[in-house]
Design a protein around this motif. Structure first.
Motif, PDB file in Angstrom:
ATOM      1  N   GLN A 158       5.555  -7.997   0.817  1.00  0.00           N
ATOM      2  CA  GLN A 158       4.772  -7.257  -0.191  1.00  0.00           C
ATOM      3  C   GLN A 158       3.338  -7.701  -0.426  1.00  0.00           C
ATOM      4  O   GLN A 158       2.219  -6.866  -0.438  1.00  0.00           O
ATOM      5  CB  GLN A 158       5.485  -7.007  -1.236  1.00  0.00           C
ATOM      6  CG  GLN A 158       6.933  -6.282  -1.065  1.00  0.00           C
ATOM      7  CD  GLN A 158       7.882  -6.363  -2.498  1.00  0.00           C
ATOM      8  OE1 GLN A 158       7.451  -5.339  -3.250  1.00  0.00           O
ATOM      9  NE2 GLN A 158       8.715  -7.382  -2.555  1.00  0.00           N
TER      10      GLN A 158
ATOM     11  N   PRO B  63       2.943   5.636  -2.790  1.00  0.00           N
ATOM     12  CA  PRO B  63       4.180   5.261  -3.755  1.00  0.00           C
ATOM     13  C   PRO B  63       4.778   6.799  -3.718  1.00  0.00           C
ATOM     14  O   PRO B  63       6.059   7.001  -4.221  1.00  0.00           O
ATOM     15  CB  PRO B  63       3.439   5.012  -4.874  1.00  0.00           C
ATOM     16  CG  PRO B  63       2.337   4.030  -4.423  1.00  0.00           C
ATOM     17  CD  PRO B  63       1.859   4.821  -3.065  1.00  0.00           C
ATOM     18  N   ASP B  64       3.912   7.922  -3.605  1.00  0.00           N
ATOM     19  CA  ASP B  64       4.378   9.287  -3.760  1.00  0.00           C
ATOM     20  C   ASP B  64       4.421  10.085  -2.559  1.00  0.00           C
ATOM     21  O   ASP B  64       4.691  11.498  -2.690  1.00  0.00           O
ATOM     22  CB  ASP B  64       3.365   9.928  -4.858  1.00  0.00           C
ATOM     23  CG  ASP B  64       3.407   9.168  -6.019  1.00  0.00           C
ATOM     24  OD1 ASP B  64       4.218   8.695  -6.625  1.00  0.00           O
ATOM     25  OD2 ASP B  64       2.316   8.742  -6.519  1.00  0.00           O
TER      26      ASP B  64
ATOM     27  N   LYS C 171       2.068  -1.904 -12.295  1.00  0.00           N
ATOM     28  CA  LYS C 171       2.257  -0.878 -11.372  1.00  0.00           C
ATOM     29  C   LYS C 171       1.064  -0.283 -10.643  1.00  0.00           C
ATOM     30  O   LYS C 171       0.239  -0.431 -11.227  1.00  0.00           O
ATOM     31  CB  LYS C 171       3.143   0.402 -12.029  1.00  0.00           C
ATOM     32  CG  LYS C 171       4.355  -0.027 -12.887  1.00  0.00           C
ATOM     33  CD  LYS C 171       5.498  -0.541 -11.907  1.00  0.00           C
ATOM     34  CE  LYS C 171       6.696  -0.869 -12.691  1.00  0.00           C
ATOM     35  NZ  LYS C 171       7.774  -1.178 -11.851  1.00  0.00           N
ATOM     36  N   PRO C 172       1.142   0.280  -9.553  1.00  0.00           N
ATOM     37  CA  PRO C 172      -0.195   0.761  -8.736  1.00  0.00           C
ATOM     38  C   PRO C 172      -0.912   1.928  -9.879  1.00  0.00           C
ATOM     39  O   PRO C 172      -0.155   2.624 -10.352  1.00  0.00           O
ATOM     40  CB  PRO C 172       0.458   1.427  -7.417  1.00  0.00           C
ATOM     41  CG  PRO C 172       1.933   0.696  -7.420  1.00  0.00           C
ATOM     42  CD  PRO C 172       2.340   0.525  -8.522  1.00  0.00           C
TER      43      PRO C 172
ATOM     44  N   ALA D  51       2.866   6.718   3.325  1.00  0.00           N
ATOM     45  CA  ALA D  51       3.625   5.121   3.453  1.00  0.00           C
ATOM     46  C   ALA D  51       3.961   4.900   5.044  1.00  0.00           C
ATOM     47  O   ALA D  51       3.819   3.672   5.267  1.00  0.00           O
ATOM     48  CB  ALA D  51       5.132   5.419   2.674  1.00  0.00           C
TER      49      ALA D  51
END
Length: 547
Positions: free
Chosen positions: A297, A370-371, A113-114, A376
């Motif tokens: 990706q 991601p948040d 995960k990042p 993004a």
């Protein structure tokens, strides 16, 4: 008493080697961009990296790795097919130093995960500095890091590979990846008949229990020494992504048959290959028919690295040019004190200031995406625009840097000839300039509201700067045209310049205005130095570029 070097003359008025330097502490624009984008606390770590990679020993490894290019060993002495690629020890040393610093995996947690925080910015600063020393070995470093994003589409496979990808060990042994201390991954997408149009791929994948057997070819397979590759092939439900290891589960060598290594313009320390698969063993990554969605990706991250690398190459070109100009005397004055040379070098320094501010701002978006939906959206819209502009600027910039050194810049004993040959690949690899422009148009059409919000953010961040409002108006009008594809290059370049101005405005507002005045308010001249900067601005830019 000093003895003459030759019977006829002494050697003097030559600049000393630019080595045993701290590539981080000597680079004020990098240090400030790193801090502004959330990684100020990483200064000591990055300075240690900068001192190590700025050493004469690392420069020598870079030279040796490029002068002693890879060799394909198709068979062993007994006639067994091996398809191994042999490298000079200096290449393996470079790989080991990059791996030890986590350049290949530090943006991921142990579970794939990042990592979050400012891991992308910190890692990008290391990548940027390593590029200045030796760029070719960073190809497998880039792809190993980026492959984790694609493997995330197949959690069971990610869980098996991540414990080995996640180590900071480099293991060059030719052995099955589960037995190794560390592993690297490559990629094979393009075929002879399709190139960028991977939907035209003809390589076939046939199911064999839980695995697949793949038959076909790749016209470009990057980094063929890797332990496994992400490849695209046509399965029953369409183009799909697969992980193809060098060894089959029984320990025998997989049927990955390299035809030859590419004889490339640059990037010579790194091997690139043509390959055939003859019923090669592979495991699916993601759903059948979703190969492009899966591998894109990975490609998003490799495009990011193309931009970082090009910015790093330009920074190195500027540093070597400025270092030489400060030591070389012409017409009873140092080159660095000649007004024309000052105009050239300061204009180049301004370009590098904007480039590093922009790529670090992009890396902050990767950290926060991601948040944060707005980050993004910035990442999706601007990654292709930034890759387009930064990468396509690099060859011309490095030509100018070579010219600053005169004939010394054109010979292979110096690093600038290698940088110049290295620079075009970043604009070609992972999508050419036209593909980047089409990707920007695609992002605008598919996510119009999100893209509009990104543009509005750039408007706010450049408010009051010369030419910014006119640039925004032009961009909006160009992208709304029915024949927008015809002017896409012009619009995407203007978008990248606007984004660079906005990024630089958070680092150095005064220099952001200089950049806007010379790039947005007017069309920048075709040659560096063909701008009118005040003497104080020239001195400021050169002092920041190399104290």
């Amino acid at each position: 008493m000093t003895q003459p070097s030759f019977a006829t003359h002494e050697v003097f008025n030559q600049s000393p080697p630019f080595e045993n330097v701290d590539l981080f502490d000597l680079d004020a624009p990098l240090k400030e961009a790193v801090a502004v984008n959330g990684a100020a606390s990483a200064g000591p770590e990055l300075s240690g990296f900068g001192r190590h990679w700025g050493s004469a020993a690392m420069a020598e490894r870079g030279r040796l790795a490029n002068e002693n290019t890879p060799k394909l060993r198709t068979f062993d002495a007994r006639g067994n097919r091996r398809d191994e690629v042999e490298f000079h020890p200096a290449y393996h040393e470079l790989m080991a130093h990059s791996a030890h610093a986590g350049v290949h995996n530090s943006t991921w947690n142990a579970d794939g995960k990042p990592a979050g925080g400012a891991s992308e910015v910190i890692r990008a600063a290391k990548f940027y500095m390593a590029t200045q020393v030796e760029t070719g070995h960073l190809c497998p470093i880039t792809m190993t890091r980026a492959s984790v994003a694609a493997l995330g589409s197949q959690p069971d496979l990610l869980a098996k590979t991540m414990p080995i990808i996640g180590t900071r060990s480099y293991d060059p042994s030719f052995a099955p990846w589960p037995t190794k201390r560390g592993m690297t991954l490559g990629m094979g997408m393009t075929e002879k008949q399709g190139g960028t149009d991977v939907r035209a791929n003809m390589t076939r994948a046939t199911r064999d229990g839980e695995a697949y057997r793949i038959t076909g070819h790749k016209w470009f397979m990057s980094a063929p020494m890797c332990d496994a590759f992400l490849v695209l092939a046509q399965a029953d439900d369409g183009l799909s992504c697969f992980l193809m290891p060098r060894f089959k589960p029984d320990g025998s060598v997989n049927a990955i048959h390299f035809q030859r290594l590419k004889d490339k313009l640059g990037n010579r320390s790194n091997a690139s290959s043509e390959v055939e698969f003859e019923d090669a063993y592979a495991l699916r990554v993601g759903d059948e028919g979703k190969g492009i969605r899966t591998i894109i990706q990975m490609v998003q991250l490799t495009r990011q690295d193309c931009a970082i690398a090009s910015a790093g190459l330009m920074r190195s070109g500027l540093a070597h040019a400025l270092h030489h100009a400060r030591h070389r005397s012409v017409f009873q004055k140092h080159l660095a004190d000649q007004p024309l040379m000052q105009a050239v070098l300061s204009d180049m320094a301004l370009h590098v200031e904007a480039s590093i501010a922009l790529v670090m701002r992009l890396c902050r978006a990767f950290d926060r995406a991601p948040d944060d939906a707005s980050e993004a959206a910035y990442m999706r819209l601007l990654t292709p625009a930034i890759k387009y502009w930064v990468c396509k600027c690099a060859p011309g910039f490095l030509y100018e840097a070579m010219e600053c050194l005169g004939g010394n810049g054109y010979v292979e004993e110096g690093i600038l000839a290698r940088h110049y040959r290295e620079s075009p690949v970043n604009a070609i690899w992972e999508g050419s300039g036209n593909v980047m422009c089409l990707d920007v148009l695609r992002a605008l059409s598919r996510e119009a509201d999100a893209a509009a919000a990104v543009l509005q953010g750039l408007v706010q961040q450049t408010r009051g700067l010369s030419g910014a409002s006119e640039a925004v108006a032009f961009i909006g009008k160009a992208f709304r045209r029915p024949d927008g594809e015809r002017v896409a290059r012009l619009a995407v370049e203007k978008l990248a310049l606007l984004a660079a101005t906005a990024a630089l405005n958070t680092v150095s507002p005064h220099h952001a205005e200089l950049f806007a005045r010379t790039r947005l308010a007017t069309t920048h001249a075709g040659m560096y130095g063909a701008v009118d900067l005040a003497n104080d601005d020239i001195k400021s830019l050169l002092a920041r570029a190399l104290p």
